[in-house]
Design an enzyme around this catalytic site. Sequence first.
Site, PDB file in Angstrom:
ATOM      1  N   PHE A  20       0.814  -1.224   0.000  1.00  0.00           N
ATOM      2  CA  PHE A  20       0.000   0.000   0.000  1.00  0.00           C
ATOM      3  C   PHE A  20       0.844   1.269   0.000  1.00  0.00           C
ATOM      4  O   PHE A  20       0.351   2.332  -0.347  1.00  0.00           O
ATOM      5  CB  PHE A  20      -0.978  -0.015   1.179  1.00  0.00           C
ATOM      6  CG  PHE A  20      -0.546   0.795   2.364  1.00  0.00           C
ATOM      7  CD1 PHE A  20       0.368   0.299   3.267  1.00  0.00           C
ATOM      8  CD2 PHE A  20      -1.052   2.067   2.567  1.00  0.00           C
ATOM      9  CE1 PHE A  20       0.770   1.059   4.354  1.00  0.00           C
ATOM     10  CE2 PHE A  20      -0.661   2.828   3.655  1.00  0.00           C
ATOM     11  CZ  PHE A  20       0.256   2.321   4.550  1.00  0.00           C
ATOM     12  N   LYS A  21       2.111   1.148   0.379  1.00  0.00           N
ATOM     13  CA  LYS A  21       2.959   2.347   0.416  1.00  0.00           C
ATOM     14  C   LYS A  21       3.135   2.964  -0.966  1.00  0.00           C
ATOM     15  O   LYS A  21       3.508   4.129  -1.092  1.00  0.00           O
ATOM     16  CB  LYS A  21       4.294   2.021   1.060  1.00  0.00           C
ATOM     17  CG  LYS A  21       4.131   1.755   2.552  1.00  0.00           C
ATOM     18  CD  LYS A  21       5.435   1.501   3.254  1.00  0.00           C
ATOM     19  CE  LYS A  21       5.220   1.365   4.748  1.00  0.00           C
ATOM     20  NZ  LYS A  21       4.475   0.132   5.107  1.00  0.00           N
ATOM     21  N   ASP A  22       2.851   2.183  -2.018  1.00  0.00           N
ATOM     22  CA  ASP A  22       2.912   2.733  -3.380  1.00  0.00           C
ATOM     23  C   ASP A  22       1.974   3.929  -3.558  1.00  0.00           C
ATOM     24  O   ASP A  22       2.280   4.846  -4.314  1.00  0.00           O
ATOM     25  CB  ASP A  22       2.513   1.665  -4.405  1.00  0.00           C
ATOM     26  CG  ASP A  22       3.616   0.644  -4.630  1.00  0.00           C
ATOM     27  OD1 ASP A  22       4.805   1.022  -4.576  1.00  0.00           O
ATOM     28  OD2 ASP A  22       3.285  -0.528  -4.877  1.00  0.00           O
TER      29      ASP A  22
END
Length: 491
Positions: free
Chosen positions: A109-111
């Site tokens: 999810f850090k993308d």
Amino acid sequence: MFYLSTRDKAIKVLHSQAILNGIAADGGLNIPENFDELKFNPQELESMSNLEISERILGSFFTDFTKEEIKEVVKKAYVGKFPDNDIAPLSAVGDDFVMELYHGPTCAFKDVALSALPHLMIKAKEKNNVDETVLILTATSGDTGSAALTGFADVPGTKIIVFYPKTGISVIQERQMTTCKGKNVNVCAVEGNFDDAQRGVKQIFANAEKLREEMPGIVLSSANSINIGRLAPQIAYYFKAYKELMKNGTIKCGEPVNFTVPTGNFGDILAGYFAKKMGLPVGKLICASNQNDVLTEFFETGIYRSKRPFHITKSPSMDILVSSNLERLICMVAGHEKTKEYMKKLAETGEYKLTSQEHGTMLAEFDSGCANDEETLATIKSVYREHEYLMDTHTAVAWKVCQDWKQTQTDPGVNVILSTASPYKFAGSVIEALTGQKLEDTGFELMYKLHEMTGSAIPESLEAIKDMSPLHNDVTDKNEMQNYIIEKGRN
Ligand SMILES: *Cc1c(COP(=O)(O)O)cnc(C)c1O
């Protein structure tokens, strides 16, 4: 739009400066002066595309950027990087919904945030007439490194150096980083564990003055989740999920939705709280932790106690004892002066205690729960068996906490569980959950084994790196990190 330090409301910066500074001058975090300027009526959602939702939110946080500039940031961040420009597809699983935040370039999810941050940063540089090259330094235990490298790769006016521990990260995570292309990226293994790498980077920031002399034309910055430029992009997916739930008839506009979030540094869930403050009808935000349950204890008792054993778990991106972004929530419930006092206590004694009134204010918005490794694996197995839905370990922690929470409610309402990583990123643990077999980390073999077992698709970006040869093979001693930076920073 002004940002105030969480520890002193007299310390203010304007919009895009907050992105460049990363942290407030007194060591506090930047927080919006008021949420009235950020109001976003959910009725507006109906006619908006996914990209427009991101534009709407970033535009209200960074008011010195023009509409065109924001549009450009969002386009560069997401178009062609997320399937159908959708940063967060929603899947119905049983009675609940899973919001999949892992379809970006590195499958975590850090993308979502790290695809946007570099473009926000170069715009912020332009706005503030900063001519220097921004050098991003990051120590990573896994997911942040590859997302940051991919986000900053070939972004003009930036360089990035990522340090990762030689021991303690998975074969695939290492390969994701060492195969990262880009003329401005450097990846270096540190002889030691994550704490050694992290300590090295902190020392370098403390020593920034000296480095400035050694590397003219360079300013140091961080891609850490305390930067408001990382937090703001995440708010978009809460609004987007709400839009989708209205569209599919699950809710009418104005009805509350609860979100359960697998939590580490408290950035993801805080973005949900910001969404609520901006006007999204959010019911409860449920903070899910693994065996490192410092936040569960905090929500239950109002006491934050960081001095406790650290556990290495099967959801490693949530293995954390001091959640930096919690400071912003503390400021919102207790005010700036108390935050300063509590953070001082935390630094000196390892703990602080809210008043019962502050604790009560917090509990009106948040609930919490935790799941250990055994429960996590059992959850992956049972959800797969009952719903044929495959989830990773971090998501499983949140799923379990959400189901436990629902049991305690007379009307549990509509629930969304945030899914933060592809099951293929943690294939070893997922296979162990499904079969009971503990396998050695052979990297790609595990991915294919999981594919054979379940027939689910291997994410293209993970499969692609199998045939790529590593471009980076630097290794440094933990005491030599600064010299490495000077060497790479100059070139
Ligand atoms: C970083 C991360 C988290 C925790 O998110 P925070 O914003 O730090 O709370 C959860 N799951 C995965 C897979 C992550 O990479």
